[in-house]
Enzyme design. Structure first.
Site, PDB file in Angstrom:
ATOM      1  CE  LYS A  94      -4.012  -2.142   1.918  1.00 26.91           C
ATOM      2  NZ  LYS A  94      -4.680  -2.462   0.699  1.00 26.91           N
ATOM      3  CB  CYS A  95       4.313   1.647  -0.403  1.00 29.23           C
ATOM      4  SG  CYS A  95       5.711   2.749  -0.554  1.00 29.23           S
ATOM      5  N   GLY A  96       3.346   4.127  -2.224  1.00 31.91           N
ATOM      6  CA  GLY A  96       3.468   4.795  -3.513  1.00 31.91           C
ATOM      7  C   GLY A  96       4.523   4.180  -4.420  1.00 31.91           C
TER       8      GLY A  96
END
Length: 156
Positions: free
Chosen positions: A34-36
């Protein structure tokens, strides 16, 4: 101490020694789904597929230390496979900093400083290890895996 003295666990809990990778070039990455920087999974998988036959292995270690991971290692690995086609080994959920940091990341951080010291500042910090287990480079989260493909080729 050597990287080959460290044991790790796959997402299913199976434990093994990193000695299994002696003689191979490794890229060890702390990951989060769930990270950029999550789209880097695609480049990591491309490099893995391209150079796997030459002795290159990518090892993913999900971490929720930066609060950007799903609930369990198994769920994280499943999401990586479904969303990004990841086939390289994914491991247990770990911590990368502090007293509870996994021994592997304590070791890696001690061998290669980052931009502002030894601690890992964010997800997708990448460590490149040669066939003898020596950490030859550390790449920050913003560094795309394809940008250091030449370094991987030289080691192979």
């Amino acid at each position: 101490m050597s990287i080959y003295n460290i044991n790790v666990k796959l997402e299913n809990g199976a434990e093994y020694s990193l000695e299994r990778y002696k003689g191979k070039v490794l890229l060890i990455v702390n990951t989060a789904t769930k990270c950029g920087f999550t789209p880097q999974f695609e480049e990591l998988e491309e490099l893995y597929k391209k150079y796997q036959q030459d002795g290159f292995v990518v090892l993913g270690f999900p971490s929720n230390q930066f609060l950007q991971e799903v609930a369990t290692a198994k769920e994280a690995a499943e999401q990586c496979r479904l969303s990004y086609g990841v086939t390289f080994p994914m491991h247990e959920m770990i911590k990368v900093n502090g007293k509870e940091a996994h021994p592997l990341f304590k070791y890696l951080s001690s061998q290669a400083n980052g931009f502002v010291g030894k601690s890992i500042k964010w997800n997708f910090t990448k460590f490149l290890i040669d066939q003898d287990g020596v950490v030859v480079n550390r790449f920050g989260p913003k560094v795309k895996p394809s940008s250091f493909e030449g370094e991987i080729q030289k080691l192979l």
